[in-house]
Design a protein around this motif. Structure first.
Motif: not given
Length: 274
Positions: A154-159, A227-233, A246-249
């Motif tokens: 699921v993680f890789f599909v969402m990525a 949301l996590s991917f967007n925060e990282i980007e 570290w916060t993003a991870a």
């Protein structure tokens, strides 16, 4: 550095304060000796002032893998070292401590690698005890590997969906998902309190209501990766300091653990019907 994400806004403001308190392009901060003068060197030529390294995608990947490794090692250690008589207290204790640490990290204005690492270890105990319950106590040995494969699948599909911009973290999407996540957390907390007094709502039982609720949680946990991917980007674009990786991870780890537990629970329900 404006963004619709409240977490990024808070971190961005903290990063700005760090840069403001640090050295500017012409030496020490205003009001300190040497302000406006280039940095001297042993050769007498001016040198570039020290700069805060911005975080990169690679930084987040390395930190995420590190946290997952710590969680996995902690889970295996808890499975093998904690006796069955203490499994229940260890599970509840890890859940409470993990929740408190999660709140502290989430609402903190500063990245704290030590707290994030501690959270990963505590979550490992939580995951290890939950996995042991379903595999040993409930007698469902095969669902651990199935849940792990499904979680990362699921993680890789969402990525891929995020990278292809099939799902985007628009302001409306972000606000709606945060509201739904907050509501689910409140419902689960109320359900937990009621269960302590012997009241069953059916949300966590092997029945139609329990299966539907788990499916809803799985969908929401999956979308939380966006949301996590967007925060990282956005964090990389905003030039947040490197330690904020570290916060993003941490955000990715929270979603992975939640998704794994919900998939594990759903598989247990489905196999229990066989």
């Amino acid at each position: 550095m404006k963004t619709s994400n409240p977490v990024l806004s808070r971190l961005g403001q903290a990063a700005e304060r760090e840069r403001a308190a640090g050295y500017g392009p012409y030496g020490p901060p205003a009001g300190q000796p040497g302000y406006g003068q280039p940095y001297p060197t042993a050769t007498g030529y001016p040198a570039s002032p020290p700069a805060v390294q911005p975080m990169t995608i690679d930084d987040v990947v390395v930190k995420t893998v590190t946290l997952l490794g710590l969680t996995g090692v902690s889970a295996v250690a808890a499975w093998n070292l904690i006796p069955g008589s203490l499994a229940g207290p260890a599970f509840v204790g890890a859940a409470i401590v993990g929740m408190i640490l999660g709140f502290v990290i989430s609402f903190s204005r500063m990245a704290n690698p030590a707290l994030v690492i501690t959270y990963a270890v505590i979550e490992g105990v939580f995951v290890g005890m939950a996995s042991k319950f379903f595999a040993v106590v409930a007698g469902q040995q095969g669902i651990i590997l199935q849940a792990v494969v499904a979680t990362f699948g699921v993680f890789f599909v969402m990525a891929m969906l995020y990278r292809a911009r099939v799902i985007r973290a628009t302001p409306k999407f972000t606000r709606g998902l945060i509201a739904v996540m907050s509501g689910l957390f409140a419902v689960m907390l109320i359900n937990l309190v009621l269960s302590l007094f012997g009241v069953s709502t059916g949300l966590r039982d092997n029945g139609a209501i329990g299966i539907i609720f788990s499916l809803v949680c799985i969908v929401v946990a999956s979308l939380s990766f966006i949301l996590s991917f967007n925060e990282i980007e956005e964090g990389v674009r905003m030039g947040l300091p490197q330690r904020y990786s570290w916060t993003a991870a941490f955000g990715i780890l929270v979603s992975l653990v939640w998704l794994y537990i919900e998939i594990l629970r759903l598989l247990s329900f489905l196999q229990g019907d066989d």
